[in-house]
Design a protein around this motif. Structure first.
Motif, PDB file in Angstrom:
ATOM      1  N   VAL A 176       0.733  -0.670  -0.002  1.00 58.98           N
ATOM      2  CA  VAL A 176       0.315   0.157   0.159  1.00 58.98           C
ATOM      3  C   VAL A 176       1.128   1.635   0.179  1.00 58.98           C
ATOM      4  N   ASP A 189       3.973   1.484  -0.836  1.00 52.45           N
ATOM      5  CA  ASP A 189       4.552   1.726  -2.284  1.00 52.45           C
ATOM      6  C   ASP A 189       3.684   1.761  -2.796  1.00 52.45           C
ATOM      7  N   ARG A 190       2.573   1.349  -3.135  1.00 52.47           N
ATOM      8  CA  ARG A 190       1.740   1.659  -4.417  1.00 52.47           C
ATOM      9  C   ARG A 190       2.402   0.934  -5.846  1.00 52.47           C
ATOM     10  N   ASP A 236       2.003  -2.534  -7.734  1.00 52.50           N
ATOM     11  CA  ASP A 236       0.821  -3.266  -8.555  1.00 52.50           C
ATOM     12  C   ASP A 236       0.564  -4.594  -8.178  1.00 52.50           C
ATOM     13  N   HIS A 278      -4.159  -5.082  -1.680  1.00 55.51           N
ATOM     14  CA  HIS A 278      -5.188  -3.105  -2.192  1.00 55.51           C
ATOM     15  C   HIS A 278      -5.453  -3.128  -3.439  1.00 55.51           C
ATOM     16  N   ASP A 284      -7.951  -0.217  -0.365  1.00 54.24           N
ATOM     17  CA  ASP A 284      -6.604   0.254   0.202  1.00 54.24           C
ATOM     18  C   ASP A 284      -7.194  -0.361   1.536  1.00 54.24           C
TER      19      ASP A 284
END
Length: 319
Positions: A81, A83-84, A86, A95, A100
């Motif tokens: 989350v 570090d975003r 994928d 997420h 999230d």
């Protein structure tokens, strides 16, 4: 001693056998999803193997092995989350597949489940030792994550800063995994500390090899595109050392205004400074230090051979 594959099989079977409540599905399905995603399972294997090596019965530490794997994956859920990220292990992260809020809450549940598992099968004295160890380790992991986040906006990070960060973020959990096995085997404090030291040094070598492979690995074998750390100006040992030593100005320009060939140009700087060779010298040092800790633990030849092989793999692995 069992084989690495046999310890791994015990972990996989116990993870498969977890019976989650059916409701609320939105809390438990993401937990099952991430635990079913595979991974090296190095931490729980260490817990089982250390317990087996010290008392001849790995079953005494199965719950604690599950606890350390649950804790590790809780950190991954939250890290993804922050570090975003994928993808994780070739699949969409929690997420992304959910959202999230789900990733955060399911991660919180995993942290609690980790505590529940850690207490199973413990004597009163073992409960105290396990609880103190996990509390201390958790706080150190959080500190390491904060340092890693802080480093993103700093250009004055030193090699010592970096090594302390990865010790906290990565190595202490491997040390914890080893010490958990020793506690459940009722080993002496001297032996438990030696095995903790082994895990801690192993973790440093393991993370440095990860850094090396992100730049110099084979993308097919490594399982992801090479050069992500370079693209994101990730403060690794390689980048920090190059920032201190590159006098050509190439690295500074690529960090300030990246070109289309940033990965290749930065790697040329690394090559000129022989950072690939020097990084492996550092990895070799930590592998040797990990193996030296084993001499303090009074292990059987078979047990020592098992842990030495794990250490050697950390410097030669390609994924």
């Amino acid at each position: 001693m069992l084989t690495h594959s046999e310890y791994l099989g015990i972990i996989e079977q116990n993870l498969k056998d977890i019976s989650y409540p059916s409701h609320p599905a939105g809390l438990y399905e993401p937990i099952a999803y991430i635990l079913d995603g595979g991974g090296k399972r190095l931490r729980p294997v260490l817990t089982l193997a250390v317990c087996d090596a010290l008392c001849g019965d790995s079953s005494k530490a199965v719950s604690q092995a599950m606890a350390v794997e649950m804790f590790h994956n809780f950190t991954l859920l939250h890290d993804d989350v922050m570090d975003r990220a994928d993808m994780r292990r070739g699949r969409p992260t929690v997420h992304v597949r959910w959202d999230d809020r789900t990733a955060i809450l399911s991660g919180d549940a995993m942290l609690t489940l980790s505590h529940v598992y850690s207490m199973r099968g413990c004597s009163a004295e073992q409960m105290c030792q396990v609880g103190r160890l996990l509390d201390r380790t958790a706080m150190e992991v959080y500190e390491g994550q904060q340092y890693d986040m802080d480093f993103e906006s700093r250009n004055d990070v030193t090699v010592s800063d970096y090594l302390e960060m990865i010790r906290l973020k990565t190595s202490v959990l491997l040390g914890c995994a080893c010490r958990l096995g020793a506690i459940m085997a009722d080993a002496s404090e001297e032996v438990a500390q030696a095995m903790y030291g082994y895990g801690e040094k192993l973790g440093l070598a393991f993370q440095l090899q990860d850094d090396y492979l992100d730049t110099y690995g084979d993308p097919i074998v490594f399982g992801k595109e090479i050069g992500g750390d370079i693209v994101n100006d990730k403060k690794t040992w390689l980048l920090i050392t190059a920032m201190n030593e590159d006098t050509s100005g190439v690295l500074a320009r690529e960090m300030d205004a990246p070109s289309e060939n940033k990965i290749e140009r930065v790697r040329e700087v690394y090559d000129r400074l022989e950072l690939d060779v020097r990084c492996h010298r550092l990895i070799d040092r930590y592998v040797d230090e990990a193996k030296a800790e084993l001499a303090k633990a009074d292990l059987t030849p078979a047990a020592r051979e098992f842990f030495e092989a794990l250490a050697e793999n950390s410097r030669t692995r390609s994924h």
